[in-house]
Design a protein around this motif. Structure first.
Motif, PDB file in Angstrom:
ATOM      1  N   SER A  47      19.426  -6.930  -8.149  1.00 36.95           N
ATOM      2  CA  SER A  47      20.295  -5.929  -8.774  1.00 36.95           C
ATOM      3  C   SER A  47      21.769  -6.239  -8.583  1.00 36.95           C
ATOM      4  O   SER A  47      22.622  -5.671  -9.270  1.00 36.95           O
ATOM      5  N   THR A  48      22.104  -7.118  -7.655  1.00 34.30           N
ATOM      6  CA  THR A  48      23.505  -7.466  -7.417  1.00 34.30           C
ATOM      7  C   THR A  48      23.802  -8.906  -7.794  1.00 34.30           C
ATOM      8  O   THR A  48      24.864  -9.427  -7.473  1.00 34.30           O
ATOM      9  N   ARG A  49      22.869  -9.559  -8.471  1.00 34.45           N
ATOM     10  CA  ARG A  49      23.056 -10.959  -8.837  1.00 34.45           C
ATOM     11  C   ARG A  49      22.855 -11.154 -10.332  1.00 34.45           C
ATOM     12  O   ARG A  49      22.332 -10.296 -11.019  1.00 34.45           O
ATOM     13  N   GLY A  50      23.241 -12.317 -10.792  1.00 35.90           N
ATOM     14  CA  GLY A  50      23.019 -12.671 -12.184  1.00 35.90           C
ATOM     15  C   GLY A  50      24.117 -12.152 -13.094  1.00 35.90           C
ATOM     16  O   GLY A  50      24.905 -11.276 -12.745  1.00 35.90           O
ATOM     17  N   GLU A  51      24.153 -12.718 -14.280  1.00 38.16           N
ATOM     18  CA  GLU A  51      25.153 -12.324 -15.269  1.00 38.16           C
ATOM     19  C   GLU A  51      24.841 -10.940 -15.808  1.00 38.16           C
ATOM     20  O   GLU A  51      23.685 -10.595 -16.064  1.00 38.16           O
ATOM     21  N   LEU A  52      25.876 -10.139 -15.974  1.00 38.87           N
ATOM     22  CA  LEU A  52      25.719  -8.780 -16.475  1.00 38.87           C
ATOM     23  C   LEU A  52      25.867  -8.784 -17.990  1.00 38.87           C
ATOM     24  O   LEU A  52      26.913  -9.141 -18.524  1.00 38.87           O
ATOM     25  N   ARG A  53      24.815  -8.404 -18.687  1.00 40.14           N
ATOM     26  CA  ARG A  53      24.850  -8.336 -20.147  1.00 40.14           C
ATOM     27  C   ARG A  53      25.425  -6.994 -20.591  1.00 40.14           C
ATOM     28  O   ARG A  53      25.459  -6.040 -19.825  1.00 40.14           O
ATOM     29  N   HIS A  54      25.843  -6.932 -21.841  1.00 36.60           N
ATOM     30  CA  HIS A  54      26.356  -5.680 -22.401  1.00 36.60           C
ATOM     31  C   HIS A  54      25.589  -5.395 -23.691  1.00 36.60           C
ATOM     32  O   HIS A  54      25.972  -5.825 -24.776  1.00 36.60           O
ATOM     33  N   ASP A  55      24.478  -4.698 -23.536  1.00 36.96           N
ATOM     34  CA  ASP A  55      23.603  -4.368 -24.654  1.00 36.96           C
ATOM     35  C   ASP A  55      23.753  -2.891 -25.011  1.00 36.96           C
ATOM     36  O   ASP A  55      24.127  -2.065 -24.176  1.00 36.96           O
ATOM     37  N   ALA A  56      23.439  -2.573 -26.250  1.00 32.31           N
ATOM     38  CA  ALA A  56      23.313  -1.174 -26.649  1.00 32.31           C
ATOM     39  C   ALA A  56      21.893  -0.737 -26.304  1.00 32.31           C
ATOM     40  O   ALA A  56      20.922  -1.345 -26.757  1.00 32.31           O
ATOM     41  N   VAL A  57      21.773   0.283 -25.476  1.00 29.66           N
ATOM     42  CA  VAL A  57      20.462   0.714 -24.984  1.00 29.66           C
ATOM     43  C   VAL A  57      20.251   2.185 -25.324  1.00 29.66           C
ATOM     44  O   VAL A  57      21.066   3.038 -24.956  1.00 29.66           O
ATOM     45  N   ASP A  58      19.171   2.482 -26.018  1.00 27.25           N
ATOM     46  CA  ASP A  58      18.812   3.863 -26.332  1.00 27.25           C
ATOM     47  C   ASP A  58      17.990   4.407 -25.162  1.00 27.25           C
ATOM     48  O   ASP A  58      16.792   4.127 -25.045  1.00 27.25           O
ATOM     49  N   LEU A  59      18.639   5.161 -24.289  1.00 31.60           N
ATOM     50  CA  LEU A  59      17.946   5.680 -23.112  1.00 31.60           C
ATOM     51  C   LEU A  59      16.890   6.717 -23.475  1.00 31.60           C
ATOM     52  O   LEU A  59      15.943   6.932 -22.709  1.00 31.60           O
ATOM     53  N   SER A  60      17.035   7.354 -24.634  1.00 27.50           N
ATOM     54  CA  SER A  60      16.021   8.320 -25.072  1.00 27.50           C
ATOM     55  C   SER A  60      14.707   7.610 -25.372  1.00 27.50           C
ATOM     56  O   SER A  60      13.640   8.002 -24.880  1.00 27.50           O
ATOM     57  N   VAL A  61      14.785   6.557 -26.173  1.00 27.83           N
ATOM     58  CA  VAL A  61      13.584   5.782 -26.515  1.00 27.83           C
ATOM     59  C   VAL A  61      12.988   5.155 -25.259  1.00 27.83           C
ATOM     60  O   VAL A  61      11.767   5.171 -25.051  1.00 27.83           O
ATOM     61  N   LEU A  62      13.852   4.612 -24.408  1.00 29.09           N
ATOM     62  CA  LEU A  62      13.389   3.997 -23.166  1.00 29.09           C
ATOM     63  C   LEU A  62      12.683   5.020 -22.285  1.00 29.09           C
ATOM     64  O   LEU A  62      11.598   4.754 -21.749  1.00 29.09           O
ATOM     65  N   SER A  63      13.263   6.198 -22.134  1.00 30.08           N
ATOM     66  CA  SER A  63      12.671   7.240 -21.290  1.00 30.08           C
ATOM     67  C   SER A  63      11.322   7.693 -21.833  1.00 30.08           C
ATOM     68  O   SER A  63      10.368   7.907 -21.071  1.00 30.08           O
ATOM     69  N   GLU A  64      11.229   7.839 -23.140  1.00 33.86           N
ATOM     70  CA  GLU A  64       9.962   8.251 -23.743  1.00 33.86           C
ATOM     71  C   GLU A  64       8.868   7.224 -23.461  1.00 33.86           C
ATOM     72  O   GLU A  64       7.727   7.585 -23.151  1.00 33.86           O
ATOM     73  N   ARG A  65       9.222   5.947 -23.557  1.00 37.60           N
ATOM     74  CA  ARG A  65       8.233   4.900 -23.286  1.00 37.60           C
ATOM     75  C   ARG A  65       7.784   4.930 -21.828  1.00 37.60           C
ATOM     76  O   ARG A  65       6.581   4.857 -21.529  1.00 37.60           O
ATOM     77  N   LEU A  66       8.736   5.046 -20.912  1.00 36.14           N
ATOM     78  CA  LEU A  66       8.399   5.052 -19.489  1.00 36.14           C
ATOM     79  C   LEU A  66       7.587   6.292 -19.116  1.00 36.14           C
ATOM     80  O   LEU A  66       6.638   6.214 -18.324  1.00 36.14           O
ATOM     81  N   LEU A  67       7.933   7.432 -19.693  1.00 32.31           N
ATOM     82  CA  LEU A  67       7.185   8.660 -19.410  1.00 32.31           C
ATOM     83  C   LEU A  67       5.778   8.596 -19.993  1.00 32.31           C
ATOM     84  O   LEU A  67       4.827   9.105 -19.388  1.00 32.31           O
ATOM     85  N   THR A  68       5.647   7.963 -21.145  1.00 33.91           N
ATOM     86  CA  THR A  68       4.315   7.781 -21.727  1.00 33.91           C
ATOM     87  C   THR A  68       3.444   6.938 -20.802  1.00 33.91           C
ATOM     88  O   THR A  68       2.260   7.234 -20.593  1.00 33.91           O
ATOM     89  N   GLU A  69       4.030   5.893 -20.221  1.00 30.75           N
ATOM     90  CA  GLU A  69       3.289   5.066 -19.267  1.00 30.75           C
ATOM     91  C   GLU A  69       2.839   5.891 -18.064  1.00 30.75           C
ATOM     92  O   GLU A  69       1.703   5.750 -17.591  1.00 30.75           O
ATOM     93  N   LEU A  70       3.719   6.753 -17.566  1.00 34.28           N
ATOM     94  CA  LEU A  70       3.369   7.589 -16.419  1.00 34.28           C
ATOM     95  C   LEU A  70       2.254   8.570 -16.778  1.00 34.28           C
ATOM     96  O   LEU A  70       1.324   8.782 -15.988  1.00 34.28           O
ATOM     97  N   MET A  71       2.334   9.160 -17.962  1.00 33.84           N
ATOM     98  CA  MET A  71       1.293  10.103 -18.383  1.00 33.84           C
ATOM     99  C   MET A  71      -0.049   9.399 -18.564  1.00 33.84           C
ATOM    100  O   MET A  71      -1.100   9.951 -18.242  1.00 33.84           O
ATOM    101  N   GLN A  72      -0.011   8.174 -19.058  1.00 38.56           N
ATOM    102  CA  GLN A  72      -1.253   7.418 -19.233  1.00 38.56           C
ATOM    103  C   GLN A  72      -1.849   7.011 -17.889  1.00 38.56           C
ATOM    104  O   GLN A  72      -3.072   6.900 -17.759  1.00 38.56           O
ATOM    105  N   SER A  73      -0.988   6.803 -16.885  1.00 34.48           N
ATOM    106  CA  SER A  73      -1.480   6.413 -15.561  1.00 34.48           C
ATOM    107  C   SER A  73      -2.097   7.591 -14.815  1.00 34.48           C
ATOM    108  O   SER A  73      -2.911   7.397 -13.910  1.00 34.48           O
ATOM    109  N   SER A  74      -1.696   8.821 -15.178  1.00 34.69           N
ATOM    110  CA  SER A  74      -2.243  10.023 -14.531  1.00 34.69           C
ATOM    111  C   SER A  74      -2.564  11.063 -15.600  1.00 34.69           C
ATOM    112  O   SER A  74      -1.897  12.103 -15.696  1.00 34.69           O
ATOM    113  N   PRO A  75      -3.581  10.797 -16.419  1.00 34.98           N
ATOM    114  CA  PRO A  75      -3.881  11.701 -17.544  1.00 34.98           C
ATOM    115  C   PRO A  75      -4.290  13.103 -17.112  1.00 34.98           C
ATOM    116  O   PRO A  75      -4.251  14.033 -17.921  1.00 34.98           O
ATOM    117  N   GLU A  76      -4.663  13.263 -15.847  1.00 36.90           N
ATOM    118  CA  GLU A  76      -5.070  14.587 -15.376  1.00 36.90           C
ATOM    119  C   GLU A  76      -3.876  15.511 -15.146  1.00 36.90           C
ATOM    120  O   GLU A  76      -4.042  16.732 -15.053  1.00 36.90           O
TER     121      GLU A  76
END
Length: 213
Positions: A47-76
């Protein structure tokens, strides 16, 4: 070590009795914890190494994907999810995914015992600075110990209650600082926690709106 212990279980499991089986289980558990620790340390280091890129990131889309993964891992689990639309950020896409993954993993984990768990991802404007926030209504924490949250290996909850190694938030803070931003936390025991972070060079976006995942 984990591979050898697993091989012992597969090849000689039926011959292991009493304390021998207990010892082997302890070896397997310790090796898995060590593997998690090594992975966490590697992530913290990267996290403190490597070249820092400057991308446009849609945190809404990213969050939805990550939350979907969490829901699939614990469907109960039934968790009320709200993600604000149009959360546009600018930074290293790989690192920002690590930020959101850690924050959402924590929100998911620490809301596990809530009567009606909920997680919300949104943005707020304060002092002319836009901050992205992840909130939950879970275990929360005592603000008197807030300074320990972002220190490696520091945990505010018992391991048996909420497993972890205490690397995630330290990694998040380092990534945010690499983007010349800041992160802060607010919480109250039994009433949840909110983590908000800012990033540099982000144009304010007045287009907002929440949607259900």
């Amino acid at each position: 070590m984990s591979g050898f212990s697993q091989a012992l279980v597969e090849d000689y499991g039926s011959q292991l009795l009493g304390e021998a089986k207990v010892y082997l289980d302890q070896i397997d558990l310790a090796s898995r914890k060590m593997s998690e620790l090594i992975d966490g340390l590697l992530t913290l280091s990267r996290s403190t190494r490597g070249e820092l890129r400057h991308d446009a990131v849609d945190l809404s889309v990213l969050s939805e994907r990550l939350l979907t993964e969490l829901m699939q891992s614990s469907p109960e689990r039934q968790v009320a999810i709200q993600v604000e639309a149009g959360l546009q950020a600018y930074g290293d896409a790989r690192m920002l995914e690590a930020v959101m993954r850690n924050l959402l993993d924590n929100a998911w984990k620490y809301s596990a015992h809530a009567a009606a768990p909920g997680i919300r991802v949104y943005a707020e404007e304060r002092d002319g600075i836009r901050r992205f926030c992840v909130a939950d209504n879970g275990a929360g924490f005592d603000m008197a110990h807030a300074n320990r949250l972002f220190q490696p290996f520091q945990r505010l909850h018992r391991q048996e209650e909420f497993p972890g190694i205490g690397i995630g938030l330290a990694t998040v803070q380092r990534i945010v600082h690499r983007h010349n931003g800041n992160i802060e936390a607010r919480g109250e025991p039994g009433k949840g926690a909110v983590f908000c972070f800012s990033l540099s060079n982000m144009p304010a976006d007045s287009t907002r709106g929440e949607k259900e995942v």
